[in-house]
Design a protein around this motif. Sequence first.
Motif, mmCIF file in Angstrom:
data_model
loop_
_atom_site.group_PDB
_atom_site.id
_atom_site.type_symbol
_atom_site.label_atom_id
_atom_site.label_comp_id
_atom_site.label_asym_id
_atom_site.label_seq_id
_atom_site.Cartn_x
_atom_site.Cartn_y
_atom_site.Cartn_z
ATOM 1 N N PRO A 1 -72.841 38.565 -66.140
ATOM 2 C CA PRO A 1 -72.707 39.354 -64.917
ATOM 3 C C PRO A 1 -72.939 38.543 -63.646
ATOM 4 C CG PRO A 1 -74.811 39.797 -65.969
ATOM 5 C CD PRO A 1 -74.062 38.894 -66.898
ATOM 6 N N SER A 2 -72.219 38.941 -62.595
ATOM 7 C CA SER A 2 -72.410 38.370 -61.259
ATOM 8 C C SER A 2 -72.739 39.507 -60.303
ATOM 9 C CB SER A 2 -71.149 37.640 -60.790
ATOM 10 O OG SER A 2 -70.851 36.535 -61.610
ATOM 11 N N VAL A 3 -73.418 39.172 -59.223
ATOM 12 C CA VAL A 3 -73.799 40.171 -58.228
ATOM 13 C C VAL A 3 -73.264 39.752 -56.862
ATOM 14 C CG1 VAL A 3 -76.024 39.055 -57.756
ATOM 15 C CG2 VAL A 3 -75.746 41.505 -57.315
ATOM 16 N N LEU A 4 -72.847 40.715 -56.064
ATOM 17 C CA LEU A 4 -72.278 40.435 -54.747
ATOM 18 C C LEU A 4 -73.394 40.223 -53.729
ATOM 19 C CD1 LEU A 4 -69.749 40.186 -52.997
ATOM 20 C CD2 LEU A 4 -69.846 42.672 -52.644
ATOM 21 N N MET A 5 -73.348 39.072 -53.032
ATOM 22 C CA MET A 5 -74.367 38.745 -52.037
ATOM 23 C C MET A 5 -73.708 38.122 -50.811
ATOM 24 S SD MET A 5 -77.510 37.220 -54.368
ATOM 25 C CE MET A 5 -78.737 37.753 -53.162
ATOM 26 N N GLY A 6 -74.417 38.188 -49.703
ATOM 27 C CA GLY A 6 -73.963 37.553 -48.471
ATOM 28 C C GLY A 6 -75.163 37.030 -47.700
ATOM 29 N N MET A 7 -74.913 36.201 -46.693
ATOM 30 C CA MET A 7 -76.003 35.580 -45.942
ATOM 31 C C MET A 7 -76.149 36.238 -44.573
ATOM 32 S SD MET A 7 -76.683 31.540 -45.095
ATOM 33 C CE MET A 7 -75.481 31.421 -43.768
ATOM 34 N N ARG A 8 -77.387 36.573 -44.215
ATOM 35 C CA ARG A 8 -77.668 37.112 -42.894
ATOM 36 C C ARG A 8 -77.641 35.995 -41.855
ATOM 37 N NH1 ARG A 8 -79.439 42.009 -42.248
ATOM 38 N NH2 ARG A 8 -80.732 41.465 -40.459
ATOM 39 N N GLY A 9 -77.332 36.357 -40.623
ATOM 40 C CA GLY A 9 -77.219 35.365 -39.562
ATOM 41 C C GLY A 9 -78.546 34.706 -39.230
ATOM 42 N N ALA A 10 -78.469 33.502 -38.694
ATOM 43 C CA ALA A 10 -79.676 32.753 -38.346
ATOM 44 C C ALA A 10 -80.471 33.434 -37.239
ATOM 45 C CB ALA A 10 -79.299 31.335 -37.921
ATOM 46 N N ALA A 11 -79.814 34.229 -36.407
ATOM 47 C CA ALA A 11 -80.489 34.902 -35.295
ATOM 48 C C ALA A 11 -80.968 36.305 -35.644
ATOM 49 C CB ALA A 11 -79.557 34.976 -34.093
ATOM 50 N N ALA A 12 -80.764 36.731 -36.882
ATOM 51 C CA ALA A 12 -81.163 38.081 -37.281
ATOM 52 C C ALA A 12 -82.682 38.222 -37.215
ATOM 53 C CB ALA A 12 -80.677 38.386 -38.695
ATOM 54 N N ALA A 13 -83.156 39.389 -36.750
ATOM 55 C CA ALA A 13 -84.594 39.623 -36.644
ATOM 56 C C ALA A 13 -85.238 39.796 -38.003
ATOM 57 C CB ALA A 13 -84.858 40.852 -35.772
ATOM 58 N N PHE A 14 -84.461 40.265 -38.976
ATOM 59 C CA PHE A 14 -85.004 40.547 -40.306
ATOM 60 C C PHE A 14 -84.335 39.634 -41.321
ATOM 61 C CE2 PHE A 14 -85.283 43.254 -44.217
ATOM 62 C CZ PHE A 14 -86.668 43.358 -44.265
ATOM 63 N N MET A 15 -85.121 38.817 -41.988
ATOM 64 C CA MET A 15 -84.652 37.905 -43.034
ATOM 65 C C MET A 15 -83.507 36.994 -42.568
ATOM 66 S SD MET A 15 -84.826 40.326 -46.434
ATOM 67 C CE MET A 15 -86.392 41.056 -46.958
ATOM 68 N N GLU B 1 -70.476 46.384 -44.754
ATOM 69 C CA GLU B 1 -70.817 44.969 -44.846
ATOM 70 C C GLU B 1 -69.909 44.169 -45.765
ATOM 71 O OE1 GLU B 1 -75.564 45.458 -43.762
ATOM 72 O OE2 GLU B 1 -74.988 44.620 -45.705
ATOM 73 N N THR B 2 -69.151 44.845 -46.638
ATOM 74 C CA THR B 2 -68.266 44.109 -47.542
ATOM 75 C C THR B 2 -66.814 44.589 -47.493
ATOM 76 O OG1 THR B 2 -68.509 45.536 -49.497
ATOM 77 C CG2 THR B 2 -70.240 43.898 -49.105
ATOM 78 N N GLY B 3 -66.572 45.791 -46.970
ATOM 79 C CA GLY B 3 -65.227 46.360 -46.994
ATOM 80 C C GLY B 3 -64.864 46.975 -48.333
ATOM 81 N N LEU B 4 -65.809 47.030 -49.263
ATOM 82 C CA LEU B 4 -65.556 47.614 -50.577
ATOM 83 C C LEU B 4 -66.014 49.072 -50.594
ATOM 84 C CD1 LEU B 4 -66.643 44.679 -52.928
ATOM 85 C CD2 LEU B 4 -64.407 45.133 -51.894
ATOM 86 N N ASP C 1 -61.573 41.481 -52.162
ATOM 87 C CA ASP C 1 -61.005 41.637 -50.827
ATOM 88 C C ASP C 1 -62.085 42.102 -49.855
ATOM 89 O OD1 ASP C 1 -59.557 42.087 -48.560
ATOM 90 O OD2 ASP C 1 -58.306 43.686 -49.375
ATOM 91 N N PHE C 2 -62.589 41.170 -49.042
ATOM 92 C CA PHE C 2 -63.622 41.480 -48.055
ATOM 93 C C PHE C 2 -63.058 41.511 -46.638
ATOM 94 C CE2 PHE C 2 -65.856 38.760 -51.357
ATOM 95 C CZ PHE C 2 -66.277 39.845 -52.121
ATOM 96 N N SER C 3 -61.760 41.702 -46.513
ATOM 97 C CA SER C 3 -61.098 41.614 -45.217
ATOM 98 C C SER C 3 -61.525 42.711 -44.247
ATOM 99 C CB SER C 3 -59.573 41.647 -45.389
ATOM 100 O OG SER C 3 -59.163 42.857 -46.014
ATOM 101 N N LEU C 4 -62.043 43.824 -44.758
ATOM 102 C CA LEU C 4 -62.461 44.922 -43.885
ATOM 103 C C LEU C 4 -63.958 44.906 -43.587
ATOM 104 C CD1 LEU C 4 -60.343 47.852 -45.391
ATOM 105 C CD2 LEU C 4 -59.841 46.436 -43.397
ATOM 106 N N ALA C 5 -64.650 43.857 -44.003
ATOM 107 C CA ALA C 5 -66.099 43.771 -43.784
ATOM 108 C C ALA C 5 -66.411 43.499 -42.323
ATOM 109 C CB ALA C 5 -66.689 42.662 -44.652
ATOM 110 N N CYS C 6 -67.554 44.028 -41.852
ATOM 111 C CA CYS C 6 -68.043 43.658 -40.532
ATOM 112 C C CYS C 6 -68.628 42.242 -40.622
ATOM 113 C CB CYS C 6 -69.101 44.657 -40.052
ATOM 114 S SG CYS C 6 -70.665 44.593 -40.987
ATOM 115 N N ASP C 7 -69.179 41.745 -39.517
ATOM 116 C CA ASP C 7 -69.645 40.351 -39.513
ATOM 117 C C ASP C 7 -71.152 40.227 -39.735
ATOM 118 O OD1 ASP C 7 -70.541 41.401 -37.145
ATOM 119 O OD2 ASP C 7 -69.603 39.905 -35.841
ATOM 120 N N GLU C 8 -71.782 41.269 -40.281
ATOM 121 C CA GLU C 8 -73.236 41.211 -40.463
ATOM 122 C C GLU C 8 -73.632 40.229 -41.552
ATOM 123 O OE1 GLU C 8 -77.041 44.225 -41.051
ATOM 124 O OE2 GLU C 8 -75.112 44.972 -40.335
ATOM 125 N N LEU C 9 -72.829 40.131 -42.602
ATOM 126 C CA LEU C 9 -73.084 39.180 -43.675
ATOM 127 C C LEU C 9 -71.953 38.163 -43.731
ATOM 128 C CD1 LEU C 9 -74.273 41.475 -46.633
ATOM 129 C CD2 LEU C 9 -75.686 40.220 -45.002
#
Length: 233
Positions: free
Chosen positions: A28-42, A97-100, A165-173
């Motif tokens: 199994p694999s899990v879907l993950m993304g990275m938070r921005g460097a300027a994010a207040a949380f994590m 966050e992912t468009g899914l 297909d993550f084309s509809l994701a916002c830019d948070e991750l």
Amino acid sequence: MTKPQTEDKARLRDAATILLVRRGPDGPSVLMGMRGAAAAFMPSKYVFPGGAVDADDALVPLAAPLGAACAGRIAADAPAGLATALAAAAVRELWEETGLMLGVPGQWPGAVPPDWAGFAATGNLPSAAPLTFVFRAITPPGRPRRFDARFFLADAADVLGDPDDFSLACDELSHLHWVPITTARRLNLPFITEVVLAEVAALLEISGDTIATPESVPFFDNSGADSTFRRLA
């Protein structure tokens, strides 16, 4: 003149996080993304999609509710209706966050909440049926953001459309990708994410090709000065 009150961003807020799992020949694999460097949380951490519950989430017309066992476990020590709001928030955060999408074709009855406009425009209704409640954690005091977070597990097979297909994701991750659970801990992860991954890996090993409702759910409670751990029966 009275100054307007500002929002206390460090207040404890209910939140929902979703672990979307995809099975393959290598496990199994899990879907993950990275938070921005300027994010207040994590900042700069790899995380699962998720975020705080919005007021409108409790009003969303779910095509199918959260399973009775999971809903009952959440409701045991939560206000009425919170289980439904959390499930809706998990579906919304995945979409934003992912468009899914976790849903079924259908038209929304009545007005659509602003945060759900994009989802509704696809001609689908959100569904909480694929979600399984697997973990709860409260952020320790002193952090810039604090959440009472419930983690939900879902199978990528229940996603409408292409799970790549993550084309509809916002830019948070950023750097959204499917990470093998066996190697996910090599990423820059928050401590609690490592703990959740270990718990989910064990659950998936027991469940096999299906996602089973766990016998109990781990709860890391940092609501007070002392951290406690217990399991929700």
